[in-house]
Design an enzyme around this catalytic site. Structure first.
Site, short mmCIF file in Angstrom:
data_model
loop_
_atom_site.label_atom_id
_atom_site.label_comp_id
_atom_site.label_asym_id
_atom_site.label_seq_id
_atom_site.Cartn_x
_atom_site.Cartn_y
_atom_site.Cartn_z
N SER A 1 -12.75 35.36 -80.31
CA SER A 1 -12.45 35.40 -78.88
C SER A 1 -13.37 36.39 -78.16
CB SER A 1 -10.98 35.75 -78.63
OG SER A 1 -10.65 37.00 -79.17
N CYS B 1 2.95 26.83 -82.19
CA CYS B 1 2.57 27.93 -81.31
C CYS B 1 1.52 27.48 -80.30
CB CYS B 1 2.05 29.11 -82.13
SG CYS B 1 1.56 30.53 -81.13
N GLY C 1 -10.81 30.98 -78.56
CA GLY C 1 -11.73 31.14 -79.68
C GLY C 1 -11.50 30.16 -80.80
N CYS D 1 0.89 34.66 -87.43
CA CYS D 1 0.69 35.84 -86.60
C CYS D 1 1.94 36.68 -86.41
CB CYS D 1 0.15 35.42 -85.23
SG CYS D 1 -0.07 36.81 -84.10
#
Length: 353
Positions: free
Chosen positions: A13, A96, A119, A191
């Site tokens: 990113s 997600c 990204g 995550c």
């Protein structure tokens, strides 16, 4: 053009921000916070935010933290725990992207911008007046399987500025422009867990329930497990069995039994056919006027390979027959379908059996 950019604090990113600025844009930067407040598995690590803040300052841009931890819990976590309790293999990262990064974020923030840049290793392809989700230049890093539940509106608003680069090119570019993220390791796993082990997380919500491990071929008991929800089809590690390798080949949820088969070449862990229920087309059904055998490529897990196969339309579902044997076909995982040249991701659905 006004561009919202999702910044994680990682190298990918960060290079997205650099390229956008190099192309003459001044993107607005956003860090999405999705860990639960006050918990050990909060994924909004200080280092990530520090890195994101540094990148924002380097390019003279504003960084805003968007707190979506409640939305993540109510949607993605609820989905994950539901699937695990049913003995299925969920994919939280897919949901997600669909529900949080390009769902809740879009509703709260993204709708005020022309585009949202990320990204992800993916591309967009314009074909016959429509925008399709395209695969990345780097097949190893390609992330279209994680994006295979987004819809036509979402993909039409997305930008993937590093989709035309190999991973090593991204890192080299980061080094050339002195980004502090150039040597940061890629994030691994889910995550929201942060540094928490996945099984520890499942144990926290579902507890333990001991049951037998049965050898599929003989029906003999070969061990014990602490709950079927800790295991998935195709799993080899973590069974605690000697004389292996052993692979999980079946689960009996009602009786809390795990069935295993021994050996790398056992036929019990392989198959060549699976069914997909509730199939989701990202942009459109390119085969709506076709019937019979449709050549496609596909994935049943995140791997660099696009597997050749034949797609069959059936009432209420699709059936895929692979050109090669598949190890560990796990109900609940997403079967992701691409065109025959693996250039466009058509869509996905949960594997039913």
């Amino acid at each position: 053009m006004e561009i919202a950019t999702l910044l994680s604090g990682g190298v990918d990113s960060s290079v997205v921000v650099h390229r956008l600025c190099e192309w003459g844009y001044k993107p607005a930067l956003f860090y999405i916070k999705i860990g639960m407040e006050g918990e050990d598995y909060d994924c909004s690590a200080e280092e990530d935010i520090e890195m994101a803040t540094f990148i924002a300052r380097k390019y003279g841009l504003k960084l805003e933290i968007v707190d979506l931890h409640r939305e993540y819990w109510d949607n993605v976590m609820a989905y994950t725990l539901d699937r695990v309790k049913r003995g299925l293999t969920p994919n939280p990262d897919v949901m997600c992207n669909k529900l949080i990064k390009f769902g809740s974020f879009e509703q709260k923030v993204g709708r005020f911008f022309d585009k949202t840049a990320t990204g992800h290793y993916a591309t967009t392809v314009e074909k016959e007046g429509k925008i399709w989700l395209g695969t990345a230049k780097d097949p190893v890093k390609d992330q279209t399987d994680f994006l295979a539940q987004i819809d036509a509106l979402q993909v039409s608003k997305l930008m993937f500025p590093i989709g035309d680069l190999m991973k090593e090119e991204v890192r080299e570019l980061a080094k050339e422009v002195n980004l502090p993220t150039a040597r940061r390791k890629d994030s691994q796993g889910i995550c929201f867990l942060g540094k928490i082990n996945y099984n520890d997380f499942i144990r926290r919500f579902l507890g333990e329930k001991e049951g037998d491990i049965i050898e599929q071929e003989t029906g003999n008991k070969v061990g014990r497990h602490k709950g079927y929800w800790f295991h998935t089809i195709g799993q080899r590690k973590g069974l605690g069995l000697s004389g292996g390798p052993w692979f999980v080949v079946r689960k009996d949820v009602d009786r809390n039994l795990i069935y295993v088969s021994r050996g790398y070449d056992t036929s019990k862990q392989y198959g060549d056919t699976f069914h997909i229920g509730d199939f989701h087309f990202i942009t459109d059904d390119p085969w709506k006027d076709e019937s019979g055998e449709i050549p496609v490529t596909f994935k049943i897990r995140h791997t660099p390979e696009f597997i050749q196969g034949i797609l069959y339309k059936e009432e209420g579902s699709y059936r895929v027959v692979s050109s090669s044997a598949l190890q560990g076909i796990a109900p609940g995982q997403f079967g992701v379908i691409y065109d025959r040249d693996a250039e466009i991701c058509i869509g996905s659905g949960e594997i039913t059996f």
